[in-house]
Design a protein around this motif. Structure first.
Motif, PDB file in Angstrom:
ATOM      1  N   TRP A  38      70.288  55.909  54.586  1.00 34.82           N
ATOM      2  CA  TRP A  38      70.369  55.860  56.046  1.00 34.82           C
ATOM      3  C   TRP A  38      69.956  54.493  56.585  1.00 34.82           C
ATOM      4  CZ3 TRP A  38      67.368  61.106  56.546  1.00 34.82           C
ATOM      5  CH2 TRP A  38      68.187  62.128  56.059  1.00 34.82           C
ATOM      6  N   PHE A  39      69.066  53.815  55.865  1.00 35.39           N
ATOM      7  CA  PHE A  39      68.557  52.521  56.334  1.00 35.39           C
ATOM      8  C   PHE A  39      68.393  51.574  55.143  1.00 35.39           C
ATOM      9  CE2 PHE A  39      66.826  55.844  59.085  1.00 35.39           C
ATOM     10  CZ  PHE A  39      67.355  55.448  60.308  1.00 35.39           C
ATOM     11  N   THR A  40      68.840  50.339  55.317  1.00 33.10           N
ATOM     12  CA  THR A  40      68.636  49.326  54.278  1.00 33.10           C
ATOM     13  C   THR A  40      68.120  48.016  54.872  1.00 33.10           C
ATOM     14  OG1 THR A  40      70.950  48.615  54.454  1.00 33.10           O
ATOM     15  CG2 THR A  40      70.444  50.277  52.787  1.00 33.10           C
ATOM     16  N   HIS A  41      67.731  48.024  56.143  1.00 31.52           N
ATOM     17  CA  HIS A  41      67.359  46.772  56.812  1.00 31.52           C
ATOM     18  C   HIS A  41      66.084  46.168  56.251  1.00 31.52           C
ATOM     19  CE1 HIS A  41      65.235  49.987  58.925  1.00 31.52           C
ATOM     20  NE2 HIS A  41      64.336  49.101  59.270  1.00 31.52           N
ATOM     21  N   GLN A  42      65.208  46.967  55.662  1.00 31.52           N
ATOM     22  CA  GLN A  42      63.982  46.416  55.075  1.00 31.52           C
ATOM     23  C   GLN A  42      64.209  45.908  53.653  1.00 31.52           C
ATOM     24  OE1 GLN A  42      60.043  47.990  56.172  1.00 31.52           O
ATOM     25  NE2 GLN A  42      61.083  49.942  56.513  1.00 31.52           N
ATOM     26  N   ILE A  43      65.397  46.159  53.112  1.00 35.41           N
ATOM     27  CA  ILE A  43      65.671  45.852  51.706  1.00 35.41           C
ATOM     28  C   ILE A  43      66.613  44.671  51.559  1.00 35.41           C
ATOM     29  CG2 ILE A  43      66.480  46.833  49.525  1.00 35.41           C
ATOM     30  CD1 ILE A  43      65.927  49.635  50.912  1.00 35.41           C
ATOM     31  N   PHE A  44      67.707  44.697  52.325  1.00 28.81           N
ATOM     32  CA  PHE A  44      68.721  43.641  52.245  1.00 28.81           C
ATOM     33  C   PHE A  44      68.860  42.943  53.598  1.00 28.81           C
ATOM     34  CE2 PHE A  44      70.049  46.904  49.169  1.00 28.81           C
ATOM     35  CZ  PHE A  44      70.037  46.142  48.006  1.00 28.81           C
ATOM     36  N   PRO A  45      68.933  41.603  53.612  1.00 22.52           N
ATOM     37  CA  PRO A  45      69.082  40.873  54.880  1.00 22.52           C
ATOM     38  C   PRO A  45      70.332  41.335  55.624  1.00 22.52           C
ATOM     39  CG  PRO A  45      68.621  39.360  53.060  1.00 22.52           C
ATOM     40  CD  PRO A  45      68.888  40.702  52.448  1.00 22.52           C
ATOM     41  N   ASP A  46      70.160  41.678  56.902  1.00 23.34           N
ATOM     42  CA  ASP A  46      71.281  42.105  57.742  1.00 23.34           C
ATOM     43  C   ASP A  46      72.034  43.301  57.149  1.00 23.34           C
ATOM     44  OD1 ASP A  46      71.015  39.977  59.729  1.00 23.34           O
ATOM     45  OD2 ASP A  46      71.686  38.650  58.111  1.00 23.34           O
ATOM     46  N   GLU A  47      71.349  44.076  56.304  1.00 26.07           N
ATOM     47  CA  GLU A  47      71.957  45.241  55.658  1.00 26.07           C
ATOM     48  C   GLU A  47      73.216  44.875  54.875  1.00 26.07           C
ATOM     49  OE1 GLU A  47      72.445  48.336  58.559  1.00 26.07           O
ATOM     50  OE2 GLU A  47      70.296  48.769  58.591  1.00 26.07           O
ATOM     51  N   GLN A  48      73.252  43.657  54.348  1.00 29.46           N
ATOM     52  CA  GLN A  48      74.399  43.178  53.583  1.00 29.46           C
ATOM     53  C   GLN A  48      73.990  42.886  52.141  1.00 29.46           C
ATOM     54  OE1 GLN A  48      77.474  42.672  55.001  1.00 29.46           O
ATOM     55  NE2 GLN A  48      76.859  43.113  57.098  1.00 29.46           N
ATOM     56  N   LEU A  49      74.917  43.135  51.219  1.00 28.24           N
ATOM     57  CA  LEU A  49      74.753  42.621  49.861  1.00 28.24           C
ATOM     58  C   LEU A  49      75.399  41.249  49.822  1.00 28.24           C
ATOM     59  CD1 LEU A  49      75.615  45.639  47.490  1.00 28.24           C
ATOM     60  CD2 LEU A  49      73.435  45.009  48.503  1.00 28.24           C
ATOM     61  N   ARG A  50      74.570  40.224  49.716  1.00 25.07           N
ATOM     62  CA  ARG A  50      75.096  38.859  49.750  1.00 25.07           C
ATOM     63  C   ARG A  50      75.721  38.513  48.402  1.00 25.07           C
ATOM     64  NH1 ARG A  50      72.675  35.928  53.995  1.00 25.07           N
ATOM     65  NH2 ARG A  50      72.339  37.387  55.719  1.00 25.07           N
ATOM     66  N   LEU A  51      76.804  39.202  48.080  1.00 26.00           N
ATOM     67  CA  LEU A  51      77.538  39.012  46.835  1.00 26.00           C
ATOM     68  C   LEU A  51      78.995  38.721  47.169  1.00 26.00           C
ATOM     69  CD1 LEU A  51      76.077  42.066  44.872  1.00 26.00           C
ATOM     70  CD2 LEU A  51      75.469  39.658  44.546  1.00 26.00           C
TER      71      LEU A  51
END
Length: 442
Positions: A38-51
């Motif tokens: 439900w939430f990934t903002h604390q894990i990945f910048p801007d909720e994006q996988l920078r790949l």
């Protein structure tokens, strides 16, 4: 510059769209259905996988497989096409860098991260297989159970522990907090060594008599913090609550929350139980528990004041106001559903409102349906509905709407009308509970 930044972000996959959570349980031969975080903002910048698309080809995804017995995590990267070994390693290192600090148990090792080719099937890693063989020892004191239908292969129990009462509780909570990072917007870890913290853990427990001890797996948790005041009494705050994804909609949230309320009600020194910044779903669950307590614990409370209800049920005043208003609303709604309208001219309105309530499936009423319901309630008991509306608005003005008194009178009246509309929606979400408690005909 902003446009370029937005374009750059759009080129990366959104974490919430490409990550799945699956649970491995001893009570099933297969992994649970995948659930998005439900939430990934604390894990990945801007909720994006920078790949890049080269590193993470379109259609690829990441499975986080959680073992429900040990809360060991496996991270599987499923690629839709083969990529160079250097890119594979870059993807794994990127995920380790961003997931390990907060969103994985501290003992998650490199073996629990792996690349899965385009034709591979989901299989547990060797680390997960070892974890699966481990026993899930129950912590703390048993305080609640939910046996469910006799044909079920498992039941549920809730146990209470503190750092002081059970040395294993802190380690278990740390693993649960890693999982919470994906499902609670403001999740954070706590200093569980402080004596004011308590942990409620829900377990799924096998019914089989041939397994000793019985199979057990973690199903959810809830944390409590107690503010002690020797003069005014202690207050319990429910801080974080989570049910594992494969157990959603099975009544575990209700079991955990009710267990917390029963603890508060049993402790003479506790005067109030409250919830820290509840999300909409949890606020609705709290409404149901509070309303049920009013019906179950105080059958004489039909004429009780808000202050008496708050004291008896240890509710915050705003919630005591709400359940009193809800009680009075369902008394009116019962009249609407069972009584003949006082005037023949109102029969069509009452019949239409009854039909609307039977077919209602939305969480909130449309403006048209809300107007119809209010007209029908006016028709069966104009004085009663007017009194309820005024009572609810007084309660809203007193507890739920700080700053409304400072508004110009027309603005204050308009705001109160909007808040009362929201109140009606909250009442109607309690319909099933009211029927279960026999406060409303089926």
């Amino acid at each position: 510059s902003v446009a370029r930044d937005n374009f750059a972000l759009a080129a990366f996959p959104r974490a919430n769209d490409v990550i799945n959570f699956l649970v491995r349980s001893p009570f099933s031969d297969t992994l649970s259905a995948p659930v998005r975080p439900w939430f990934t903002h604390q894990i990945f910048p801007d909720e994006q996988l920078r790949l890049t698309a080269t590193q993470f080809p379109p259609g690829s995804f990441v499975n986080v497989v959680v073992d429900a017995q040990t809360l060991a995590f496996d991270v599987e990267v499923h690629l839709t096409s083969d990529i160079p070994a250097t890119d594979q390693q870059a993807v794994l290192e990127y995920l380790k860098e961003h997931m390990r600090p907060l969103a994985l148990p501290k003992d998650t090792d490199d073996a629990q991260f792996r690349i899965v080719g385009p034709d591979a099937h989901r299989q547990p890693t060797e680390a997960a297989k070892r974890a699966e063989d481990g026993a899930c020892a129950a912590i703390g004191e048993l305080i609640a159970t939910n046996q469910g239908p006799a044909e079920d292969l498992s039941a549920f129990e809730v146990r209470l522990a503190t750092h002081q009462s059970d040395a294993a509780a802190s380690a278990l909570l740390a693993r649960l907090e890693a999982l919470a990072m994906w499902f609670i917007e403001t999740a954070s870890s706590v200093d569980f060594t402080e004596a004011k913290w308590e942990l409620l853990v829900a377990y799924e427990v096998g019914r089989s008599t041939t397994t000793t001890p019985p199979q057990r797996s973690v199903a959810g948790y809830l944390t409590l913090y107690t503010f002690h005041n020797p003069f005014l009494g202690s207050k319990i705050r429910i801080c974080q609550a989570l049910v594992l994804p494969h157990h959603l909609q099975r009544g575990l949230g209700r079991l955990l929350l009710r267990a917390a309320y029963d603890l508060a009600l049993a402790r003479a020194h506790v005067v109030e139980i409250t919830v820290e910044d509840p999300c909409a779903a949890f606020a609705n669950l709290r409404d149901q528990i509070d309303f049920a307590l009013l019906a179950e614990r105080r059958p004489d409370a039909i004429a009780a004041s808000v202050d008496a209800v708050a004291k008896a049920l240890k509710l915050i005043p705003a919630q005591a106001c709400f359940v009193v208003d809800a009680r009075d609303f369902f008394r009116l709604l019962t009249r609407l559903l069972t009584a003949a309208p006082p005037a023949a001219d109102d029969a069509a309105t009452v019949d239409a409102a009854r039909a609307m309530l039977r077919r209602r499936t939305r969480e909130t009423l449309s403006d048209t349906d809300r107007a119809l319901l209010e007209d029908a309630l006016d028709a069966v008991d104009a004085g009663g509905f007017k009194a309820l509306r005024l009572q609810a608005k007084r309660h809203l003005l007193r507890f739920d709407a700080d700053g409304l008194r400072d508004l110009p009178k027309p603005d204050m009246q308009r705001a109160l009308s909007e808040l009362f509309d929201d109140r009606l929606d909250r009442f109607l979400r309690l319909t099933a509970a009211a029927q279960r408690l026999q406060l409303l005909p089926p």
